[in-house]
Design an enzyme around this catalytic site. Structure first.
Site, mmCIF file in Angstrom:
data_model
loop_
_atom_site.group_PDB
_atom_site.id
_atom_site.type_symbol
_atom_site.label_atom_id
_atom_site.label_comp_id
_atom_site.label_asym_id
_atom_site.label_seq_id
_atom_site.Cartn_x
_atom_site.Cartn_y
_atom_site.Cartn_z
ATOM 1 N N ASP A 200 -9.057 -5.208 -5.727
ATOM 2 C CA ASP A 200 -8.655 -4.190 -4.758
ATOM 3 C C ASP A 200 -9.439 -2.904 -5.048
ATOM 4 O O ASP A 200 -9.212 -2.239 -6.058
ATOM 5 C CB ASP A 200 -7.147 -3.932 -4.872
ATOM 6 C CG ASP A 200 -6.602 -3.076 -3.740
ATOM 7 O OD1 ASP A 200 -7.389 -2.363 -3.094
ATOM 8 O OD2 ASP A 200 -5.373 -3.116 -3.509
ATOM 9 N N HIS B 18 -7.572 -5.782 -1.030
ATOM 10 C CA HIS B 18 -6.331 -5.131 -0.590
ATOM 11 C C HIS B 18 -5.654 -6.010 0.459
ATOM 12 O O HIS B 18 -5.687 -5.727 1.661
ATOM 13 C CB HIS B 18 -6.700 -3.767 -0.017
ATOM 14 C CG HIS B 18 -5.567 -2.798 0.083
ATOM 15 N ND1 HIS B 18 -4.904 -2.303 -1.019
ATOM 16 C CD2 HIS B 18 -4.990 -2.209 1.162
ATOM 17 C CE1 HIS B 18 -3.969 -1.444 -0.620
ATOM 18 N NE2 HIS B 18 -4.003 -1.384 0.693
ATOM 19 N N SER C 55 0.827 -1.197 0.000
ATOM 20 C CA SER C 55 0.000 0.000 0.000
ATOM 21 C C SER C 55 0.867 1.256 0.000
ATOM 22 O O SER C 55 1.655 1.456 -0.918
ATOM 23 C CB SER C 55 -0.966 -0.055 1.182
ATOM 24 O OG SER C 55 -2.085 0.756 0.966
#
Length: 652
Positions: A304, A335, A198
């Protein structure tokens, strides 16, 4: 650097490294071949744990002093004692203090001397005994670092780049945050690999895009490639807030007190209009792919809805144009870190990747298939090249059907119109569930049941010519596989995994830093349809992707929507659908009006990358095949309604 040249250089380096390693580790037996795998031969319990503050050369908090970022280091003691230098694995993050890392939200902890006790995640436990140093960097303005968070801009990227420079003898480091005693990285050969999920993986992308010397590889997991595309989709806002919210969320209290001016620059630079500004140019890493020297191992969930798959798609395509050595894993999850959806294979693959890229071991990973793709939960396939070389974009054309809003999809040009009215209460799941039913909120176009399977691989586009009834309008386009399947439940809060109570261990532990993490398994759901690619746009951006303008009601406008990259097989018997609608509830924000839009089907197309190109699509849509059983209810069953979108590139 071309692959052949790069590998030749590495093998030369590896020869010297191997000689030193063999001299230290092997007794009188003579080594007959170069090593292919690093072994856990060093003590983790006795590893050196130290903190260094690296000068970034910036004064982000305007206190008259250049900012220093905290660098926590765990490295094996033995190589330094033997005069051998080692490579570095680095994770630069804003989350080490505020939010935690990984599925168990681990934070850094420290002893009385300020040295790290718990380093989040398994990287240090696993790799330090194998002869790597692990370095955890607090981005500027977070945890123990000076400066301000600027959400992917110069301060964020320089936070990590300066550490790569320090590891290679080009930047200043100190033993304390304010002192003058210098610290030098004499224990490393400077060869660095960056990793992170991320925001962390985003920083790895950004540092690689500077072309910094010494960064040999990056492993971005669910990472952003352009911050504009995190907050907007061709002018359509994806969140009800901007990057100023994120910077405030992750900054330390000390930084928050000093960084009002930076916060104001973020607000001013990222207008909620969705217009492109110099702020976004600075945070667009894909445009600088030509500078990338490092190899890149991309991991991303195809579902995601936080860091959406457009990010890996445009980054991958930009790297491919520059001939960057690369590898990719694509999961069915949202995610989620690969440690939580494919743990054993992940640890093994990452180990071999770093051994090859940082130690120069000729272990064959560069000769393996480029892509691993999760086709069904826990069922993986490979592609020698991604997308496959036989992939070609095919122009599909929608047409009218027997009922309003329930049309056809094929190769032949069509005429006619289709109309829908934006309903911000509905989402892509609502539209897909009623694909075969006329509804006022969407238009749907469907092939007949396929006679052979069709594989989509890469990024699609949808071009529409739409006439709005009001001065503002947002558009959504989605590609849907209509047919029964069992998939990972990406719309669940855990985005496709279930966390269990038992633990598995990945390296040695200490009292303060366990290598044992809770196991996971796939969380699945049975569905009648699967949405596998999506894209959004503000119709006001029809003339410019970076600048919106009010619409004239009754006037037609042409715009191309960029859909997210994907790799999906629509099986024989299933149908492929294109849906065009307005606001995608909880995934984009609605416009200021409630428009009705009329599509000119003669000037509306989808460009979809099929493996096998047009002939493959023609074969799949020719002849007849028994359709999949029709559900007893006209309402098709899919994942639950999409959740409200995250406002941060999630640390978990």
């Amino acid at each position: 650097m071309p692959k052949r040249t790069r590998l030749t250089a590495w093998r030369t380096l590896a020869t010297a490294a191997t000689a030193a390693l063999m001299a230290a580790l092997l007794t009188p037996a003579v080594a007959h071949s170069a090593p292919r795998e690093s072994k856990p031969v060093y003590s983790y319990d006795n590893a050196i744990r130290e903190a260094v503050w690296v000068d970034t050369g910036l004064d982000g908090d305007s206190d008259g002093k250049t900012d220093r970022v905290a660098v926590d280091i765990v490295r094996p003691r033995e190589p330094a004692a033997q005069g051998r230098k080692i490579p570095v694995i680095m994770d630069a993050s804003p989350y080490y203090s505020c939010c935690g890392r990984g599925n168990e939200s681990q934070r850094k902890t420290y002893d009385a001397s300020g040295n790290v006790v718990q380093m989040p995640l398994f990287y240090d436990n696993y790799f330090v005994p194998r002869g790597y140093a692990f370095v955890g960097v607090d981005l500027a303005g977070t945890n123990r670092s000076d400066g301000c968070v600027d959400v992917g801009g110069r301060s964020d990227i320089q936070s990590a780049k300066a550490v790569v420079d320090w590891l290679n003898g080009r930047a200043k480091g100190y033993t304390s945050r304010t002192g003058t005693d210098r610290a030098k990285a004499t224990w490393t050969n400077g060869r660095t690999g960056m990793i992170g999920k991320s925001y962390d993986g985003t920083i790895a992308n950004g540092v690689a895009a500077t072309g910094v010397k010494g960064l040999r590889t990056i492993v971005p997991i669910s990472a952003i490639s352009s911050w504009y595309d995190y907050y907007f989709a061709q002018g359509a806002p994806l969140y009800d807030s901007g990057p100023d919210w994120l910077s405030d969320y992750v900054e330390s209290p000390a930084a928050r007190a000093k960084c009002a001016a930076v916060q104001r620059k973020i607000v001013d630079g990222a207008p909620r209009s969705g217009d492109w500004t110099s702020f976004w140019t600075e945070r667009d890493y894909a445009k600088d792919a030509r500078k990338v020297r490092a190899s890149v191992f991309v991991i991303h969930g195809q579902q995601d809805l936080n860091v959406r798959p457009k990010h890996f798609g445009q980054w991958w395509d930009a790297l491919a144009k520059r001939g960057v050595e690369r590898k990719i894993w694509l999961s069915q999850t949202g995610h989620v870190d690969p440690f939580d959806f494919r743990r054993a294979a992940w640890a093994d693959t990452l180990h071999r990747w770093f051994d090859h890229e940082l130690l120069g071991y000729d272990n064959g990973i560069d000769d393996e298939p480029m892509a691993d793709i999760e086709r069904h939960p826990d069922q993986w396939v490979t592609s020698a090249v991604w997308p496959p070389r036989t992939t070609h974009p095919v122009t599909l054309r929608p047409g009218t059907g027997a009922q309003p809003g329930v049309g056809t999809l094929g190769l032949r040009g069509q005429s006619g119109t289709a109309t829908f009215t934006d309903d911000p209460r509905l989402s892509e799941t609502d539209w897909s569930a009623q694909i075969d039913t006329p509804t006022p909120s969407k238009t749907g176009f469907v092939t007949k049941p396929l006679t052979t399977s069709l594989r989509v691989s890469g990024s699609s586009t949808v071009t529409v010519t739409a006439t709005p009834s009001t001065s503002t309008a947002h558009l959504t386009a989605v590609l849907v596989d209509l047919g029964p399947d069992t998939i990972r439940d990406y719309a669940d809060a855990a985005e496709g995994i279930t966390t269990l109570t038992d633990r598995t261990c990945w390296g040695p532990s200490t009292t303060g830093d366990s290598s044992c993490f809770r196991s996971t398994r796939a969380k699945t759901t049975a569905v009648d349809y699967t949405i596998f690619s999506r894209g959004w746009a503000d119709l006001g951006n029809h003339a410019s992707a970076g600048k919106g303008a009010p619409l004239t009601p009754g006037k037609p406008y042409r715009i191309t929507l960029d859909l997210h990259a994907s790799d999906h097989v629509v099986p024989a018997g299933h149908r492929l659908a294109l849906i065009v609608a307005g606001t995608d509830k909880d995934l984009i924000d609605p416009p200021s009006t409630t428009p009705t839009l009329t599509l000119d089907l003669s000037r509306t197309t989808a460009r979809v990358p099929f493996v096998g190109g047009t002939p493959a699509f023609a074969r799949a849509t020719t002849g007849t095949v028994a359709a999949t059983p029709t559900p007893t209810s006209p309402l098709l069953d899919g994942v639950q309604a999409t959740r409200t979108a995250h406002r941060i590139p999630s640390p978990a």
